[in-house]
Scaffold this active site. Structure first.
Site, mmCIF file in Angstrom:
data_model
loop_
_atom_site.group_PDB
_atom_site.id
_atom_site.type_symbol
_atom_site.label_atom_id
_atom_site.label_comp_id
_atom_site.label_asym_id
_atom_site.label_seq_id
_atom_site.Cartn_x
_atom_site.Cartn_y
_atom_site.Cartn_z
ATOM 1 N N LEU A 106 39.385 36.873 47.699
ATOM 2 C CA LEU A 106 40.056 35.604 47.405
ATOM 3 C C LEU A 106 40.685 35.661 46.023
ATOM 4 O O LEU A 106 40.097 36.221 45.082
ATOM 5 C CB LEU A 106 39.058 34.450 47.469
ATOM 6 C CG LEU A 106 38.364 34.225 48.816
ATOM 7 C CD1 LEU A 106 37.607 32.910 48.790
ATOM 8 C CD2 LEU A 106 39.341 34.252 49.973
ATOM 9 N N GLY A 151 36.140 38.664 49.733
ATOM 10 C CA GLY A 151 36.989 38.226 50.850
ATOM 11 C C GLY A 151 37.674 39.385 51.565
ATOM 12 O O GLY A 151 37.937 39.312 52.770
ATOM 13 N N ASN A 175 30.395 40.904 46.942
ATOM 14 C CA ASN A 175 29.886 40.949 45.566
ATOM 15 C C ASN A 175 29.877 39.585 44.879
ATOM 16 O O ASN A 175 29.798 39.492 43.655
ATOM 17 C CB ASN A 175 30.737 41.923 44.736
ATOM 18 C CG ASN A 175 32.189 41.476 44.642
ATOM 19 O OD1 ASN A 175 32.730 40.948 45.605
ATOM 20 N ND2 ASN A 175 32.814 41.685 43.510
ATOM 21 N N GLU A 176 29.957 38.502 45.670
ATOM 22 C CA GLU A 176 30.057 37.153 45.100
ATOM 23 C C GLU A 176 29.029 36.900 43.995
ATOM 24 O O GLU A 176 29.353 36.295 42.964
ATOM 25 C CB GLU A 176 29.903 36.087 46.197
ATOM 26 C CG GLU A 176 31.147 35.823 47.020
ATOM 27 C CD GLU A 176 31.393 36.864 48.102
ATOM 28 O OE1 GLU A 176 30.659 37.880 48.147
ATOM 29 O OE2 GLU A 176 32.321 36.678 48.903
HETATM 30 N N1 CO8 Z 1 41.997 37.348 42.221
HETATM 31 C C1 CO8 Z 1 42.954 37.201 41.292
HETATM 32 N N2 CO8 Z 1 43.392 38.230 40.516
HETATM 33 C C2 CO8 Z 1 42.825 39.434 40.687
HETATM 34 C C3 CO8 Z 1 41.805 39.640 41.630
HETATM 35 C C4 CO8 Z 1 41.394 38.535 42.425
HETATM 36 N N3 CO8 Z 1 40.432 38.637 43.356
HETATM 37 N N4 CO8 Z 1 41.442 40.936 41.567
HETATM 38 C C5 CO8 Z 1 42.200 41.509 40.622
HETATM 39 N N5 CO8 Z 1 43.047 40.615 40.079
HETATM 40 C C6 CO8 Z 1 44.071 40.831 39.075
HETATM 41 C C7 CO8 Z 1 43.485 41.393 37.768
HETATM 42 O O1 CO8 Z 1 43.007 40.344 36.949
HETATM 43 C C8 CO8 Z 1 44.697 42.088 37.196
HETATM 44 O O2 CO8 Z 1 45.547 41.089 36.649
HETATM 45 P P1 CO8 Z 1 46.488 41.423 35.353
HETATM 46 O O3 CO8 Z 1 47.389 42.542 35.807
HETATM 47 O O4 CO8 Z 1 47.187 40.139 35.104
HETATM 48 O O5 CO8 Z 1 45.549 41.832 34.262
HETATM 49 C C9 CO8 Z 1 45.406 42.646 38.423
HETATM 50 O O6 CO8 Z 1 44.938 41.872 39.534
HETATM 51 C C10 CO8 Z 1 45.085 44.110 38.682
HETATM 52 O O7 CO8 Z 1 43.675 44.263 38.689
HETATM 53 P P2 CO8 Z 1 42.958 45.552 38.066
HETATM 54 O O8 CO8 Z 1 43.651 45.993 36.838
HETATM 55 O O9 CO8 Z 1 41.490 45.249 37.965
HETATM 56 O O10 CO8 Z 1 43.254 46.618 39.233
HETATM 57 P P3 CO8 Z 1 42.404 47.911 39.589
HETATM 58 O O11 CO8 Z 1 43.253 48.677 40.549
HETATM 59 O O12 CO8 Z 1 41.880 48.596 38.379
HETATM 60 O O13 CO8 Z 1 41.112 47.344 40.376
HETATM 61 C C11 CO8 Z 1 40.015 45.928 41.976
HETATM 62 C C12 CO8 Z 1 41.297 46.679 41.590
HETATM 63 C C13 CO8 Z 1 38.904 46.943 42.279
HETATM 64 C C14 CO8 Z 1 40.308 45.116 43.212
HETATM 65 C C15 CO8 Z 1 39.579 45.040 40.782
HETATM 66 O O14 CO8 Z 1 40.713 44.284 40.361
HETATM 67 C C16 CO8 Z 1 38.484 44.064 41.097
HETATM 68 O O15 CO8 Z 1 37.331 44.455 41.169
HETATM 69 N N6 CO8 Z 1 38.845 42.782 41.280
HETATM 70 C C17 CO8 Z 1 37.923 41.717 41.491
HETATM 71 C C18 CO8 Z 1 37.587 41.625 42.921
HETATM 72 C C19 CO8 Z 1 36.583 40.548 43.184
HETATM 73 O O16 CO8 Z 1 35.529 40.503 42.593
HETATM 74 N N7 CO8 Z 1 36.925 39.631 44.109
HETATM 75 C C20 CO8 Z 1 36.081 38.557 44.450
HETATM 76 C C21 CO8 Z 1 36.897 37.334 44.731
HETATM 77 S S1 CO8 Z 1 35.861 35.998 45.296
HETATM 78 C C22 CO8 Z 1 35.891 36.084 47.006
HETATM 79 O O17 CO8 Z 1 36.654 36.791 47.586
HETATM 80 C C23 CO8 Z 1 34.948 35.244 47.826
HETATM 81 C C24 CO8 Z 1 34.622 33.986 47.196
HETATM 82 C C25 CO8 Z 1 33.754 33.104 48.050
HETATM 83 C C26 CO8 Z 1 33.765 31.710 47.442
HETATM 84 C C27 CO8 Z 1 32.442 31.060 47.431
HETATM 85 C C28 CO8 Z 1 32.480 29.894 46.482
HETATM 86 C C29 CO8 Z 1 31.539 28.856 46.852
#
Ligand code: CO8
Length: 300
Positions: A106, A151, A175-176
């Site tokens: 997400l 997500g 990994n939430e």
């Molecule tokens: N949402 C928004 N932006 C993101 C996300 C995301 N999920 N993931 C990465 N980005 C952004 C980064 O902040 C970065 O932005 P900027 O260029 O402006 O600095 C850009 O995307 C590129 O990211 P990276 O430099 O980190 O790219 P890498 O290729 O090095 O790594 C990864 C890619 C492995 C995907 C890494 O970005 C990562 O680990 N991201 C986080 C993923 C994550 O933890 N997602 C969880 C989202 S929550 C969810 O899906 C379920 C929620 C359920 C809700 C329950 C609530 C009650």
């Protein structure tokens, strides 16, 4: 009308816009029919349907990380609906055009500092996508060609079969907990249905992201293949699943998934309220902001 137990989507008349048919190739020998292929594309997702096999390829194309924004979720649901309504389509393979990333889950920015109206619309779109994908009558195969947290993992878990590129740098999981948030009950149910209660419980509590080989060992993905062979393998698996009569496979799928689907359908509004209450807490907002800052710092 649908046979008992089959989700209704598949019985609607075809609604595919045929305008996307590619022009005849100049290399095509005269008189030979082209392999029929239809495609449509929007900002975040590209879809190609091969009519001869009945298989659609759905590619996520939203760099840098295919995060599931409201726009992405909406396009995804609409694309699935179009395929579901198309009698020529029996199966769909999901994959990504972004190198090393299947989907980052997400879009966290959609859950930070927004209005209640926005959270409502966003969460409804997340629910909608899951209901469509998990309840799809089509055969769904995830060709996971990169990392797939939260997500992104849910998308893969919602398919009938998961094949992942065997690169240990690619990881997948819910990994939430690492973000200080909690996976909703239907994320958990989907996970439990794939890996079983014990593995799901440990993995959810620790917010684990499993490298591809470990994910395979846990049963989170069904198969690992070299990256270059991923699409070939996905096509072979799809052919195997499509060799069965649709009605028997669909009824079986419904039997296996209905309880979990019905649970969200029955508690949809309550689930939205819970999400809003949870996400609006200042402590949760702070966790999410800290996590985003960590992502940015890690980059620099
Ligand atoms: N949402 C928004 N932006 C993101 C996300 C995301 N999920 N993931 C990465 N980005 C952004 C980064 O902040 C970065 O932005 P900027 O260029 O402006 O600095 C850009 O995307 C590129 O990211 P990276 O430099 O980190 O790219 P890498 O290729 O090095 O790594 C990864 C890619 C492995 C995907 C890494 O970005 C990562 O680990 N991201 C986080 C993923 C994550 O933890 N997602 C969880 C989202 S929550 C969810 O899906 C379920 C929620 C359920 C809700 C329950 C609530 C009650």
């Amino acid at each position: 009308p649908c046979p008992a137990g089959v989700l209704p989507l598949c019985r609607r008349p075809p609604a595919w816009d045929r305008a996307g048919r590619p022009p005849p190739s100049p290399l095509q020998p005269p008189g030979l029919p082209l392999a029929p292929c239809r495609s449509f594309s929007n900002n975040k997702i590209q879809v190609e349907l091969d009519e001869s096999s009945g298989v659609a390829m759905m590619k996520f194309k939203s760099p840098p990380v295919n995060s599931l924004s409201l726009e992405f979720l909406t396009e995804f649901s609409i694309s699935l609906e179009k395929l579901e309504n198309d009698r020529a389509c029996r199966g769909v393979i999901l994959t990504s055009t972004v190198p090393k990333i299947f989907s980052s889950g997400l879009d966290i920015t959609e859950m930070c500092g927004k209005s209640v109206e926005h959270y409502t619309e966003f969460w409804r779109a997340v629910q909608e996508l899951w209901l469509r994908l998990y309840g799809s009558n089509m055969v769904t195969v995830a060709a996971v060609n990169g990392s797939s947290p939260a997500g992104g993992c849910l998308i893969a878990l919602s398919c009938d079969y998961r094949i992942m590129a065997e690169n240990p740098k690619f990881s997948i999981g819910l990994n939430e907990a690492q973000l200080g948030i909690v996976a909703p009950f239907w994320f958990k149910d989907t996970f439990v249905n794939v890996v079983g209660h014990r593995v799901a419980e440990r993995s959810l509590q620790l917010g684990s992201l499993h490298p591809a080989p470990e994910a395979h060992k846990l049963g989170l993905v069904d198969e690992l293949v070299p990256e270059g062979k991923l699409m070939e393998k996905a096509a072979a698996v799809m052919a195997q699943w499509l060799a069965l009569p649709d009605h028997a496979r669909q009824l079986t799928k419904t039997m296996m998934r209905k309880t979990v689907l019905d649970r969200l359908v029955a508690h949809r509004e309550e689930d939205i309220k819970n999400f809003i209450t949870f996400i609006s807490k200042e402590s949760i907002q702070k966790s999410l902001r800290t996590y985003m800052e960590m992502l940015k710092k890690r980059k620099s």
